[in-house]
Design a protein around this motif. Structure first.
Motif, PDB file in Angstrom:
ATOM      1  N   LYS A  80       6.665  24.352 -11.835  1.00  0.00           N
ATOM      2  CA  LYS A  80       5.680  24.355 -13.113  1.00  0.00           C
ATOM      3  C   LYS A  80       6.648  24.433 -14.375  1.00  0.00           C
ATOM      4  O   LYS A  80       6.145  24.726 -15.475  1.00  0.00           O
ATOM      5  CB  LYS A  80       4.877  25.530 -12.977  1.00  0.00           C
ATOM      6  CG  LYS A  80       3.974  25.667 -11.663  1.00  0.00           C
ATOM      7  CD  LYS A  80       3.000  27.102 -11.975  1.00  0.00           C
ATOM      8  CE  LYS A  80       2.291  27.117 -10.500  1.00  0.00           C
ATOM      9  NZ  LYS A  80       1.468  28.431 -10.792  1.00  0.00           N
ATOM     10  N   GLU A  81       7.498  23.818 -14.307  1.00  0.00           N
ATOM     11  CA  GLU A  81       8.467  23.385 -15.723  1.00  0.00           C
ATOM     12  C   GLU A  81       8.484  22.067 -15.854  1.00  0.00           C
ATOM     13  O   GLU A  81       9.266  21.438 -16.219  1.00  0.00           O
ATOM     14  CB  GLU A  81      10.062  23.897 -15.292  1.00  0.00           C
ATOM     15  CG  GLU A  81      10.152  25.221 -14.884  1.00  0.00           C
ATOM     16  CD  GLU A  81      10.053  26.068 -16.022  1.00  0.00           C
ATOM     17  OE1 GLU A  81       9.829  25.911 -17.162  1.00  0.00           O
ATOM     18  OE2 GLU A  81       9.842  27.442 -15.821  1.00  0.00           O
ATOM     19  N   THR A  82       7.210  21.784 -16.341  1.00  0.00           N
ATOM     20  CA  THR A  82       6.817  20.218 -16.642  1.00  0.00           C
ATOM     21  C   THR A  82       7.134  20.034 -17.993  1.00  0.00           C
ATOM     22  O   THR A  82       7.857  18.765 -18.376  1.00  0.00           O
ATOM     23  CB  THR A  82       5.210  20.107 -16.920  1.00  0.00           C
ATOM     24  OG1 THR A  82       4.529  21.076 -17.375  1.00  0.00           O
ATOM     25  CG2 THR A  82       4.644  19.995 -15.342  1.00  0.00           C
ATOM     26  N   GLU A  83       7.421  20.976 -19.156  1.00  0.00           N
ATOM     27  CA  GLU A  83       8.035  20.504 -20.251  1.00  0.00           C
ATOM     28  C   GLU A  83       9.401  20.380 -20.312  1.00  0.00           C
ATOM     29  O   GLU A  83      10.078  19.362 -20.737  1.00  0.00           O
ATOM     30  CB  GLU A  83       7.700  21.897 -21.183  1.00  0.00           C
ATOM     31  CG  GLU A  83       6.366  22.220 -21.692  1.00  0.00           C
ATOM     32  CD  GLU A  83       6.268  23.071 -22.804  1.00  0.00           C
ATOM     33  OE1 GLU A  83       7.118  23.523 -23.195  1.00  0.00           O
ATOM     34  OE2 GLU A  83       5.025  23.566 -22.976  1.00  0.00           O
ATOM     35  N   TYR A  84      10.243  21.278 -19.340  1.00  0.00           N
ATOM     36  CA  TYR A  84      11.675  20.962 -19.250  1.00  0.00           C
ATOM     37  C   TYR A  84      11.872  19.630 -18.450  1.00  0.00           C
ATOM     38  O   TYR A  84      12.702  18.731 -18.486  1.00  0.00           O
ATOM     39  CB  TYR A  84      12.231  22.143 -18.432  1.00  0.00           C
ATOM     40  CG  TYR A  84      13.637  22.188 -18.459  1.00  0.00           C
ATOM     41  CD1 TYR A  84      14.577  21.998 -19.469  1.00  0.00           C
ATOM     42  CD2 TYR A  84      14.325  22.117 -17.215  1.00  0.00           C
ATOM     43  CE1 TYR A  84      15.804  22.112 -19.621  1.00  0.00           C
ATOM     44  CE2 TYR A  84      15.676  22.012 -17.062  1.00  0.00           C
ATOM     45  CZ  TYR A  84      16.430  22.134 -18.345  1.00  0.00           C
ATOM     46  OH  TYR A  84      17.791  22.173 -18.487  1.00  0.00           O
ATOM     47  N   ALA A  85      10.939  19.241 -17.264  1.00  0.00           N
ATOM     48  CA  ALA A  85      11.208  17.966 -16.770  1.00  0.00           C
ATOM     49  C   ALA A  85      10.753  16.904 -17.652  1.00  0.00           C
ATOM     50  O   ALA A  85      11.598  15.815 -17.593  1.00  0.00           O
ATOM     51  CB  ALA A  85      10.168  18.101 -15.736  1.00  0.00           C
ATOM     52  N   ARG A  86      10.081  17.073 -18.676  1.00  0.00           N
ATOM     53  CA  ARG A  86       9.492  15.712 -19.593  1.00  0.00           C
ATOM     54  C   ARG A  86      10.844  15.794 -20.626  1.00  0.00           C
ATOM     55  O   ARG A  86      11.377  14.610 -20.799  1.00  0.00           O
ATOM     56  CB  ARG A  86       8.452  16.223 -20.426  1.00  0.00           C
ATOM     57  CG  ARG A  86       8.259  15.322 -21.695  1.00  0.00           C
ATOM     58  CD  ARG A  86       7.871  13.677 -21.225  1.00  0.00           C
ATOM     59  NE  ARG A  86       7.670  13.027 -22.226  1.00  0.00           N
ATOM     60  CZ  ARG A  86       6.279  12.814 -22.732  1.00  0.00           C
ATOM     61  NH1 ARG A  86       5.097  13.381 -22.152  1.00  0.00           N
ATOM     62  NH2 ARG A  86       6.263  12.046 -23.739  1.00  0.00           N
ATOM     63  N   GLN A  87      11.515  16.951 -21.000  1.00  0.00           N
ATOM     64  CA  GLN A  87      12.655  16.945 -21.838  1.00  0.00           C
ATOM     65  C   GLN A  87      13.840  16.020 -21.103  1.00  0.00           C
ATOM     66  O   GLN A  87      14.538  15.084 -21.765  1.00  0.00           O
ATOM     67  CB  GLN A  87      13.302  18.302 -22.035  1.00  0.00           C
ATOM     68  CG  GLN A  87      14.528  18.352 -23.187  1.00  0.00           C
ATOM     69  CD  GLN A  87      14.942  19.863 -22.973  1.00  0.00           C
ATOM     70  OE1 GLN A  87      14.162  20.685 -23.030  1.00  0.00           O
ATOM     71  NE2 GLN A  87      16.211  20.070 -22.860  1.00  0.00           N
TER      72      GLN A  87
END
Length: 705
Positions: A80-87
């Motif tokens: 659920k770390e989608t923001e980090y994945a996007r970064q």
């Protein structure tokens, strides 16, 4: 066990070992970097682990390794770390298709549908060609967003990139059109499938069932059975929805037998669908039996049962179930609230209505326009048009449905001028009226004797492009008939562009009863007996018409006709709300625990009425078909008993609220007007057609009901 495997298993018990593993790799070159970090990522359980690994990738120049970064994005998304994945994705210099698929999949995993479409658009602008793994996520997002135009563009790109024969993608396109209500487009895709799987059949059947075409859904289901494709539980849920919409109880029961035969009777969604079917078809006991057998009762199941009770005359049980649901800490949704508000409206209890309004006001549904509309309708049907107006006033985003509900409420209470004034406010607010608005306006005018105004509203419908329905024509017939323009009403019916229905002829018969027009009343009754032969109300109306002109032979013929058809006159009853509790009384009722006090008050009222010169209309006393009822004194009619009970149970000046299942008779209407003056009380009576507000010897209907 090798050194490498041992380190991998211990790495996150001792994070520092990540570094020692890396040094071992750098110094001895004995560990493949992709295998090492792939294994390490699979054991990651939190963001700190991901950050440590990401730092190591930069340290050893592996941050541009496509295989490792793709795995990194997959794991980040799973955590659920989608923001980090996007970064991490954005830092990759030239992402290729697998990386794009990874980030799109991550967003899809958590229904971040806008982001899925955005990333697909960016992928197109980056001139990266999608593959067969890209499109399913994008099609799902388009369906969830109801973005049919974007979906059509995606379909064109599927053809462009040469995936038109991919059956999985074809099913995705089919599902997209089904979700967006595009049954015709979905059917074209479905017909083009060479190998129709159970998923394909279920998608198209579900589309027709969910989008208001149950007959077509059933037709395709028959095709499916002929193709030897076995339905699964999802298919059967859709078919049950179709039978439920058609209220086809017989076929629904047959399908229930099939469900048991193939061993799916314990499938939760099927049980919910069966509960909904039985409840909607009026079989509330069968529905409750299924409901009680469910070990896990989710909100959808509770909704099916509450709605079933509310729509089948079991309003009290619907509300009991709602309160039980709350007590079990099962969170209601908007459907639960709407069904419970509907039950409150049917119950007619102002106390319960206020309780429901208070619950909504302290919940997340306070600003829900649909629930506000239901509350307006509820208060109007519970006898308080003023409280309905308060809900209307506090509703911020008023659409045409909210305005129309308030106009209909005014019409129900015979406040024609208020309805017209509100309509003018509606026009000033630039809200375009709909068909319900005009039903409310014409009905309000009908109940207030505003014939010219009501006729003008009917004629103005064409200015808004609205074609009058049966209900509009029935409202105009009622408008003309109540005012005594019976011939005009009849000529209006003859000029209708389609065959008049039950509501139209019923309005004419009711007017003929008021004005004792036997010939026209008989004609209307014959039409009603043909169209709606089992409705006892039509027979009673004709009998009352004959009785009003002393045509006793006609009264006898109607009685014989009813007996030959196995029909019995509905027994009249009245309910009164005292301290939030509803008490019911029938004509001549002697079963109440306070029987002696009630009849003592009834005698007192009768004596006071006689002192004030009240004269019984003997003709009206013969409106009942039952011999026992005819022998009864009119003072023992159910509403008189309810009024008497209200007077002995409440403080002076308290408003009495009574609900009656039949139309108020002339004598009781006259008597209640005078009683309101004698006891200095407001008495609100809701009969079969409308509300009467009696106060100071006057009724709000102006004796026009």
């Amino acid at each position: 066990m090798s050194f490498t495997i041992a380190l991998h298993q211990r790495a996150f018990k001792f994070p520092a070992l990540i570094f020692s593993c890396s040094f071992h790799y750098i110094r001895h070159k004995s560990i493949d970097p992709e295998s090492f970090y792939n294994s390490l990522l699979e054991k990651s359980t939190q963001k700190t682990h991901l950050k440590q690994i990401h730092n190591q990738l930069y340290t050893y120049g592996l941050h541009e390794n496509g295989f490792i970064i793709t795995k990194f994005i997959h794991v980040s998304s799973n955590l659920k770390e989608t923001e980090y994945a996007r970064q991490v994705f954005d830092e990759f210099p030239k992402p290729y298709v697998f990386l794009w698929n990874a980030i799109i999949r991550g967003y899809s995993l958590y229904n971040m549908l806008d982001e899925v479409v955005e990333m697909y658009s960016r992928m197109q602008h980056a001139f990266v060609a999608p593959d067969a793994f890209t499109f399913p996520y994008v099609l799902k997002a388009c369906g969830g967003l109801m973005a049919v135009r974007i979906g059509q563009a995606v379909q064109a790109q599927i053809l462009r990139y040469g995936f038109e024969d991919d059956e999985f993608l074809r099913n995705g396109i089919l599902s997209l059109y089904v979700k967006c209500g595009g049954n015709n487009r979905a059917r074209v895709v479905f017909d083009g499938l060479r190998n129709k799987s159970v998923v394909s059949w279920t998608s198209i059947i579900s589309g027709y069932a969910q989008n208001g075409q149950p007959i077509e859904a059933l037709r395709i289901f028959r095709e499916m059975r002929g193709s030897d494709t076995k339905p699964d539980w999802i298919t059967l849920v859709s078919i049950l929805k179709a039978y439920s919409d058609l209220e086809d109880l017989e076929q629904g029961r047959c399908l229930h037998s099939l469900v048991i035969k193939i061993g799916l009777e314990y499938e939760p969604d099927l049980r919910i669908a069966l509960t909904s079917l039985y409840a909607k078809c009026g079989q509330v006991m069968a529905a409750k039996s299924l409901f009680d057998q469910m070990k896990i009762q989710n909100v959808i199941l509770w909704n099916a049962m509450i709605s079933g009770y509310a729509k089948n005359g079991c309003a009290d049980k619907a509300l009991e179930l709602f309160h039980e649901m709350i007590s079990r800490n099962i969170k209601p949704d908007a459907v639960t609230i709407q069904s419970s508000v509907l039950a409150s409206a049917h119950l007619g209890s102002l106390h319960q209505a206020k309780s429901m309004d208070n619950y909504v006001n302290n919940s997340e549904f306070k600003s829900d326009v649909y629930i506000s509309t239901a509350l307006i309708d509820m208060y109007a049907k519970c006898g308080s048009v003023d409280l309905a107006r308060k809900v209307f006033n506090r509703t911020l985003d008023k659409d045409v449905v909210v305005w129309s509900a308030m106009i209909v409420g005014y019409g129900l209470h015979g406040q024609g001028r208020e309805a017209i004034n509100l309509f003018n406010e509606m026009k000033d607010a630039k809200i375009r009226p709909n068909d319900v608005t005009f039903i409310g306006l014409i009905t309000a005018c009908s109940h207030s004797g505003l014939v010219d105004e009501g006729w003008d509203f009917f004629k103005s419908m064409k200015d808004y492009g609205i074609e009058p329905s049966q209900q509009h024509y029935a409202s105009v017939v009622d408008l003309l008939g109540r005012a005594g323009y019976l011939e005009n009403a009849f000529n209006f019916i003859k000029a209708m562009p389609f065959e008049p229905g039950v509501s139209v002829w019923g309005s004419l018969l009711s007017a003929c009863k008021i004005y004792r027009h036997v010939i026209l009343g008989e004609y209307a009754a014959d039409k009603l007996f043909s169209l709606d032969p089992l409705n006892t109300g039509h027979y009673v109306q004709l009998s009352n018409l004959y009785a009003s002109v002393h045509m006793w032979e006609g009264v006898g013929k109607v009685r014989v006709l009813m007996q030959s058809r196995g029909l019995n006159k509905d027994l009249g009853y009245s309910m009164i709300e005292i301290n939030g509790k509803l008490e019911a009384f029938r004509i001549g009722d002697k079963s109440h625990s306070r029987f002696d006090e009630i009849y003592e008050k009834v005698e007192w009222l009768e004596n006071r009425l006689l002192e004030y010169g009240f004269v019984v209309d003997s003709e009206s006393s013969l409106h009942d078909l039952d011999k026992e009822d005819k022998k009864m004194s009119l003072c023992n009619h159910s509403e008189r008993l309810a009024i008497a009970y209200g007077l002995i149970s409440t403080d002076p000046g308290t408003t009495l609220r009574i609900t009656k299942n039949l139309r108020a008779c002339v004598n009781c209407h006259l008597a209640t007007k005078l009683i309101s003056k004698l006891v200095n009380r407001e008495i609100v009576v809701r009969d079969l057609n409308r509300f009467h507000h009696f106060k100071d010897g006057i009724c709000s209907c102006g004796d026009y009901w």
